[in-house]
Design a protein around this motif. Structure first.
Motif, PDB file in Angstrom:
ATOM      1  N   GLY A  82       0.909  -1.148  -0.257  1.00  0.00           N
ATOM      2  CA  GLY A  82       0.019   0.115   0.137  1.00  0.00           C
ATOM      3  C   GLY A  82       0.904   1.286   0.112  1.00  0.00           C
ATOM      4  N   LEU A  83       1.982   1.368   0.688  1.00  0.00           N
ATOM      5  CA  LEU A  83       2.789   2.362   0.907  1.00  0.00           C
ATOM      6  C   LEU A  83       3.671   2.803  -0.588  1.00  0.00           C
ATOM      7  N   PHE A  84       3.893   1.473  -0.966  1.00  0.00           N
ATOM      8  CA  PHE A  84       4.564   1.737  -2.608  1.00  0.00           C
ATOM      9  C   PHE A  84       3.469   2.208  -3.513  1.00  0.00           C
ATOM     10  N   PHE A  85       2.219   1.653  -3.467  1.00  0.00           N
ATOM     11  CA  PHE A  85       1.125   2.017  -4.388  1.00  0.00           C
ATOM     12  C   PHE A  85       0.856   3.652  -4.007  1.00  0.00           C
ATOM     13  N   LEU A  86       0.695   4.040  -2.999  1.00  0.00           N
ATOM     14  CA  LEU A  86       0.516   5.490  -2.501  1.00  0.00           C
ATOM     15  C   LEU A  86       1.760   6.303  -3.117  1.00  0.00           C
ATOM     16  N   LEU A  87       2.896   5.918  -3.061  1.00  0.00           N
ATOM     17  CA  LEU A  87       4.106   6.626  -3.336  1.00  0.00           C
ATOM     18  C   LEU A  87       4.126   6.714  -5.146  1.00  0.00           C
ATOM     19  N   GLY A  88       3.409   5.510  -5.638  1.00  0.00           N
ATOM     20  CA  GLY A  88       3.333   5.532  -7.088  1.00  0.00           C
ATOM     21  C   GLY A  88       2.147   6.672  -7.534  1.00  0.00           C
ATOM     22  N   LEU A  89       1.162   6.920  -6.605  1.00  0.00           N
ATOM     23  CA  LEU A  89       0.303   7.817  -6.835  1.00  0.00           C
ATOM     24  C   LEU A  89       0.699   9.177  -6.634  1.00  0.00           C
ATOM     25  N   VAL A  90       1.593   9.417  -5.700  1.00  0.00           N
ATOM     26  CA  VAL A  90       2.259  10.820  -5.594  1.00  0.00           C
ATOM     27  C   VAL A  90       3.190  11.045  -6.767  1.00  0.00           C
ATOM     28  N   GLY A  91       3.814   9.900  -7.240  1.00  0.00           N
ATOM     29  CA  GLY A  91       4.693  10.014  -8.647  1.00  0.00           C
ATOM     30  C   GLY A  91       4.055  10.674  -9.692  1.00  0.00           C
ATOM     31  N   LEU A  92       2.757  10.467  -9.832  1.00  0.00           N
ATOM     32  CA  LEU A  92       1.753  10.985 -10.980  1.00  0.00           C
ATOM     33  C   LEU A  92       2.121  12.321 -11.039  1.00  0.00           C
ATOM     34  N   SER A  93       1.655  12.945  -9.894  1.00  0.00           N
ATOM     35  CA  SER A  93       2.008  14.449  -9.935  1.00  0.00           C
ATOM     36  C   SER A  93       2.985  14.989  -9.860  1.00  0.00           C
ATOM     37  N   VAL A  94       4.230  14.513  -9.434  1.00  0.00           N
ATOM     38  CA  VAL A  94       5.541  14.741  -9.401  1.00  0.00           C
ATOM     39  C   VAL A  94       6.142  14.430 -10.786  1.00  0.00           C
ATOM     40  N   GLY A  95       5.933  13.536 -11.502  1.00  0.00           N
ATOM     41  CA  GLY A  95       6.258  13.253 -13.027  1.00  0.00           C
ATOM     42  C   GLY A  95       5.622  14.582 -13.753  1.00  0.00           C
ATOM     43  N   VAL A  96       4.725  14.905 -13.620  1.00  0.00           N
ATOM     44  CA  VAL A  96       3.999  16.027 -14.560  1.00  0.00           C
ATOM     45  C   VAL A  96       4.649  17.433 -14.133  1.00  0.00           C
ATOM     46  N   LEU A  97       4.859  17.642 -12.616  1.00  0.00           N
ATOM     47  CA  LEU A  97       5.314  18.717 -12.128  1.00  0.00           C
ATOM     48  C   LEU A  97       6.792  19.096 -12.257  1.00  0.00           C
ATOM     49  N   THR A  98       7.467  18.047 -12.569  1.00  0.00           N
ATOM     50  CA  THR A  98       8.871  18.246 -12.613  1.00  0.00           C
ATOM     51  C   THR A  98       9.350  18.215 -14.205  1.00  0.00           C
ATOM     52  N   SER A  99       8.442  18.241 -14.844  1.00  0.00           N
ATOM     53  CA  SER A  99       8.840  18.280 -16.469  1.00  0.00           C
ATOM     54  C   SER A  99       9.173  19.606 -16.871  1.00  0.00           C
ATOM     55  N   SER A 100      10.232  19.868 -17.503  1.00  0.00           N
ATOM     56  CA  SER A 100      10.627  21.163 -18.162  1.00  0.00           C
ATOM     57  C   SER A 100       9.687  21.476 -19.520  1.00  0.00           C
ATOM     58  N   TRP A 101       9.317  22.610 -19.495  1.00  0.00           N
ATOM     59  CA  TRP A 101       8.665  23.294 -20.559  1.00  0.00           C
ATOM     60  C   TRP A 101       9.584  24.050 -21.616  1.00  0.00           C
TER      61      TRP A 101
END
Length: 137
Positions: A82-101
């Motif tokens: 569950g902790l790893f799946f929760l970390l993956g859920l946070v990873g969705l936002s982090v993946g989008v917000l750390t992308s260079s424009w």
């Protein structure tokens, strides 16, 4: 002449109008293609790896318990995955917000882009709210 169609039940009001750009006008995208591709790759890494680890906890626990190597409580397996799946859920936002424009890809982890992207997101939300207020008036 634009096609006339009935709005679907879940469509927002006023979406029945079809606004197509003129044939010679390039279509403006909200997110450029190279940025969207970069976001997809980052989301695959930041959300995919923790999700794989979450599944790996189940497989590893099963292997350890069935071979008699360790006696692992089912609650511990559930909590760990569950902790790893929760970390993956946070990873969705982090993946989008750390992308260079920028056209250049930026650094490997991209955390220098986090703050500017959060600002862009806030400004976009603020602009949408303001536009909705103007449309209601």
């Amino acid at each position: 002449m634009p096609e006339q169609r009935n709005a679907l039940p879940f469509e927002p009001k006023g979406s029945g109008k079809v606004n197509k750009p003129a044939s010679g006008t390039p279509r403006q995208e909200a997110i450029p293609r190279y940025v969207a591709d970069r976001m997809a790759r980052r989301v695959a890494v930041y959300a995919g790896l923790p999700s794989l680890a979450g599944m790996g906890v189940f497989v590893g626990s099963y292997f350890l318990v069935t071979r008699g190597i360790a006696d692992i409580a089912p609650g511990l397996t559930l909590t760990g995955s569950g902790l790893f799946f929760l970390l993956g859920l946070v990873g969705l936002s982090v993946g989008v917000l750390t992308s260079s424009w920028d056209p250049e890809p930026g650094s490997l982890l991209g955390f220098e882009n986090f703050k500017p992207n959060v600002q862009r997101m806030k400004e976009s939300i603020r602009a949408q709210k303001q536009q909705q207020k103007q449309e209601k008036s």
